[in-house]
Design a protein around this motif. Structure first.
Motif, PDB file in Angstrom:
ATOM      1  N   PHE A 176       0.818  -1.206   0.000  1.00  0.00           N
ATOM      2  CA  PHE A 176       0.000   0.000   0.000  1.00  0.00           C
ATOM      3  C   PHE A 176       0.853   1.257   0.000  1.00  0.00           C
ATOM      4  O   PHE A 176       1.960   1.287   0.549  1.00  0.00           O
ATOM      5  CB  PHE A 176      -0.888   0.035   1.248  1.00  0.00           C
ATOM      6  CG  PHE A 176      -2.120  -0.817   1.170  1.00  0.00           C
ATOM      7  CD1 PHE A 176      -2.064  -2.165   1.483  1.00  0.00           C
ATOM      8  CD2 PHE A 176      -3.338  -0.263   0.800  1.00  0.00           C
ATOM      9  CE1 PHE A 176      -3.204  -2.961   1.419  1.00  0.00           C
ATOM     10  CE2 PHE A 176      -4.486  -1.047   0.734  1.00  0.00           C
ATOM     11  CZ  PHE A 176      -4.420  -2.391   1.045  1.00  0.00           C
ATOM     12  N   GLY A 177       0.281   2.330  -0.584  1.00  0.00           N
ATOM     13  CA  GLY A 177       0.817   3.658  -0.370  1.00  0.00           C
ATOM     14  C   GLY A 177       0.423   4.151   1.017  1.00  0.00           C
ATOM     15  O   GLY A 177      -0.319   3.480   1.740  1.00  0.00           O
ATOM     16  N   LYS A 178       0.908   5.342   1.382  1.00  0.00           N
ATOM     17  CA  LYS A 178       0.678   5.854   2.736  1.00  0.00           C
ATOM     18  C   LYS A 178      -0.673   6.537   2.882  1.00  0.00           C
ATOM     19  O   LYS A 178      -1.057   6.909   3.993  1.00  0.00           O
ATOM     20  CB  LYS A 178       1.805   6.801   3.138  1.00  0.00           C
ATOM     21  CG  LYS A 178       3.134   6.089   3.341  1.00  0.00           C
ATOM     22  CD  LYS A 178       4.184   7.001   3.936  1.00  0.00           C
ATOM     23  CE  LYS A 178       5.456   6.205   4.238  1.00  0.00           C
ATOM     24  NZ  LYS A 178       6.491   7.039   4.888  1.00  0.00           N
ATOM     25  N   GLY A 179      -1.379   6.728   1.794  1.00  0.00           N
ATOM     26  CA  GLY A 179      -2.723   7.269   1.878  1.00  0.00           C
ATOM     27  C   GLY A 179      -2.823   8.754   1.577  1.00  0.00           C
ATOM     28  O   GLY A 179      -1.861   9.512   1.757  1.00  0.00           O
ATOM     29  N   THR A 180      -3.995   9.154   1.088  1.00  0.00           N
ATOM     30  CA  THR A 180      -4.313  10.556   0.830  1.00  0.00           C
ATOM     31  C   THR A 180      -5.605  10.888   1.546  1.00  0.00           C
ATOM     32  O   THR A 180      -6.626  10.233   1.309  1.00  0.00           O
ATOM     33  CB  THR A 180      -4.477  10.831  -0.669  1.00  0.00           C
ATOM     34  OG1 THR A 180      -3.232  10.620  -1.325  1.00  0.00           O
ATOM     35  CG2 THR A 180      -4.953  12.270  -0.911  1.00  0.00           C
ATOM     36  N   HIS A 181      -5.546  11.886   2.429  1.00  0.00           N
ATOM     37  CA  HIS A 181      -6.734  12.320   3.152  1.00  0.00           C
ATOM     38  C   HIS A 181      -7.446  13.367   2.298  1.00  0.00           C
ATOM     39  O   HIS A 181      -6.955  14.483   2.125  1.00  0.00           O
ATOM     40  CB  HIS A 181      -6.345  12.886   4.510  1.00  0.00           C
ATOM     41  CG  HIS A 181      -7.511  13.292   5.353  1.00  0.00           C
ATOM     42  ND1 HIS A 181      -8.572  12.470   5.605  1.00  0.00           N
ATOM     43  CD2 HIS A 181      -7.761  14.443   6.009  1.00  0.00           C
ATOM     44  CE1 HIS A 181      -9.440  13.089   6.373  1.00  0.00           C
ATOM     45  NE2 HIS A 181      -8.980  14.296   6.641  1.00  0.00           N
ATOM     46  N   LEU A 182      -8.594  13.002   1.740  1.00  0.00           N
ATOM     47  CA  LEU A 182      -9.335  13.862   0.830  1.00  0.00           C
ATOM     48  C   LEU A 182     -10.507  14.517   1.552  1.00  0.00           C
ATOM     49  O   LEU A 182     -11.307  13.832   2.201  1.00  0.00           O
ATOM     50  CB  LEU A 182      -9.857  13.043  -0.356  1.00  0.00           C
ATOM     51  CG  LEU A 182     -10.777  13.768  -1.340  1.00  0.00           C
ATOM     52  CD1 LEU A 182     -10.027  14.891  -2.058  1.00  0.00           C
ATOM     53  CD2 LEU A 182     -11.360  12.789  -2.352  1.00  0.00           C
ATOM     54  N   ILE A 183     -10.603  15.826   1.409  1.00  0.00           N
ATOM     55  CA  ILE A 183     -11.731  16.579   1.958  1.00  0.00           C
ATOM     56  C   ILE A 183     -12.413  17.298   0.808  1.00  0.00           C
ATOM     57  O   ILE A 183     -11.760  18.036   0.050  1.00  0.00           O
ATOM     58  CB  ILE A 183     -11.268  17.596   3.010  1.00  0.00           C
ATOM     59  CG1 ILE A 183     -10.642  16.861   4.201  1.00  0.00           C
ATOM     60  CG2 ILE A 183     -12.429  18.467   3.469  1.00  0.00           C
ATOM     61  CD1 ILE A 183     -10.011  17.797   5.217  1.00  0.00           C
ATOM     62  N   ILE A 184     -13.724  17.075   0.664  1.00  0.00           N
ATOM     63  CA  ILE A 184     -14.519  17.767  -0.353  1.00  0.00           C
ATOM     64  C   ILE A 184     -15.344  18.838   0.361  1.00  0.00           C
ATOM     65  O   ILE A 184     -16.191  18.528   1.205  1.00  0.00           O
ATOM     66  CB  ILE A 184     -15.451  16.797  -1.101  1.00  0.00           C
ATOM     67  CG1 ILE A 184     -14.652  15.626  -1.662  1.00  0.00           C
ATOM     68  CG2 ILE A 184     -16.188  17.557  -2.217  1.00  0.00           C
ATOM     69  CD1 ILE A 184     -13.555  16.004  -2.614  1.00  0.00           C
ATOM     70  N   GLN A 185     -15.063  20.081   0.014  1.00  0.00           N
ATOM     71  CA  GLN A 185     -15.758  21.193   0.663  1.00  0.00           C
ATOM     72  C   GLN A 185     -17.064  21.504  -0.066  1.00  0.00           C
ATOM     73  O   GLN A 185     -17.082  21.631  -1.285  1.00  0.00           O
ATOM     74  CB  GLN A 185     -14.858  22.422   0.688  1.00  0.00           C
ATOM     75  CG  GLN A 185     -13.693  22.275   1.650  1.00  0.00           C
ATOM     76  CD  GLN A 185     -12.898  23.552   1.798  1.00  0.00           C
ATOM     77  OE1 GLN A 185     -12.875  24.384   0.890  1.00  0.00           O
ATOM     78  NE2 GLN A 185     -12.218  23.703   2.923  1.00  0.00           N
ATOM     79  N   PRO A 186     -18.172  21.652   0.685  1.00  0.00           N
ATOM     80  CA  PRO A 186     -19.471  21.906   0.059  1.00  0.00           C
ATOM     81  C   PRO A 186     -19.529  23.260  -0.634  1.00  0.00           C
ATOM     82  O   PRO A 186     -18.745  24.156  -0.348  1.00  0.00           O
ATOM     83  CB  PRO A 186     -20.456  21.876   1.227  1.00  0.00           C
ATOM     84  CG  PRO A 186     -19.702  21.459   2.417  1.00  0.00           C
ATOM     85  CD  PRO A 186     -18.243  21.532   2.137  1.00  0.00           C
TER      86      PRO A 186
END
Lengths: 115, 110
Positions: free
Chosen positions: A105-115
């Motif tokens: 696995f990669g280390k991950g991406t924390h994605l935030i979608i702003q309204p």
């Protein structure tokens, strides 16, 4: 196991925009590349996966682009929605007739979608 | 259809103790893999079993062991627990290539 490098570490995208996450791998024996979505307190959920015999795979709003010569692959989330806010992991493994090996696995991406 | 199930959900142990984590794969899946996910990191591969035989092992010490039973369920055992073993332990089952994860067991070592 050799490393899979994932970027960016975190990403903020406006609702309706395109989210793009990139991964690069070193091991040329890798031939199966899945993406997982993980919500807090949950296990990773398989989103979409690709084999190196194709350069792109699309499922709904999710698309994987694959560049074999550069050893890179990316996830594109079209029309990003607040419900897409999660941590995304790329992974890679080798597949033989007896099945696939353990995932790297990669280390991950924390994605935030702003309204 | 039921997904991958894991038990227990949460577990608190002290250093030096032993722990056993359990996993039931999706019906029809013969391969089970175990992963360790430390907070803020991607899962790290520990073991893979297929048809009750060890098929692969990651870079983990011998304190970690596993087995798969005739019904394809699996156990992960960790001996002589260390503080650094605190993590989410994930089980994944596979029909051939795709791996489907369970909700995990959160292990805290004090």
């Amino acid at each position: 196991q050799q490393q899979v490098k994932q970027s960016p570490q975190s990403l903020i995208v406006q609702k309706g925009g395109i989210s793009i996450i990139n991964c690069a791998y070193e091991n040329t024996a890798f031939d199966y590349f899945p993406w997982y979505q993980q919500f807090p307190g949950k296990g990773p959920a398989l989103l979409i996966a690709i084999r190196p015999d194709v350069s792109e795979k699309k499922e709904g709003r999710f698309t994987i682009s694959f560049n074999k010569s550069a050893k890179q692959f990316s996830l594109h989330i079209m029309d990003s929605q607040p419900g897409d806010s999660a941590t995304y992991f790329c992974a890679a493994t080798s597949y033989s007739g007896g099945g696939a090996d353990g995932l790297t696995f990669g280390k991950g991406t924390h994605l935030i979608i702003q309204p | 259809d039921a997904g991958v199930t894991q038990s227990p959900t949460h577990l608190i142990k002290t250093r030096g103790q032993h722990v056993t984590l359990r996993c039931s794969p999706i019906s029809g899946h013969k391969s089970v893999s175990w992963y360790q996910q430390v907070l803020g990191q991607g899962p790290q591969f520990i073991f893979q079993y297929y048809e009750k035989e060890e098929r692969g092992r990651g870079n983990f010490p011998d304190r970690f062991s596993a087995r798969q039973f005739p019904n394809y369920s699996s156990e992960l055992n960790v001996n002589a627990l260390l503080l650094g073993d605190s993590a989410l332990y994930l089980c994944a089952s596979s029909p051939v290539v795709e791996q489907f994860f369970g909700p995990g067991t959160r292990l805290t070592v004090l």
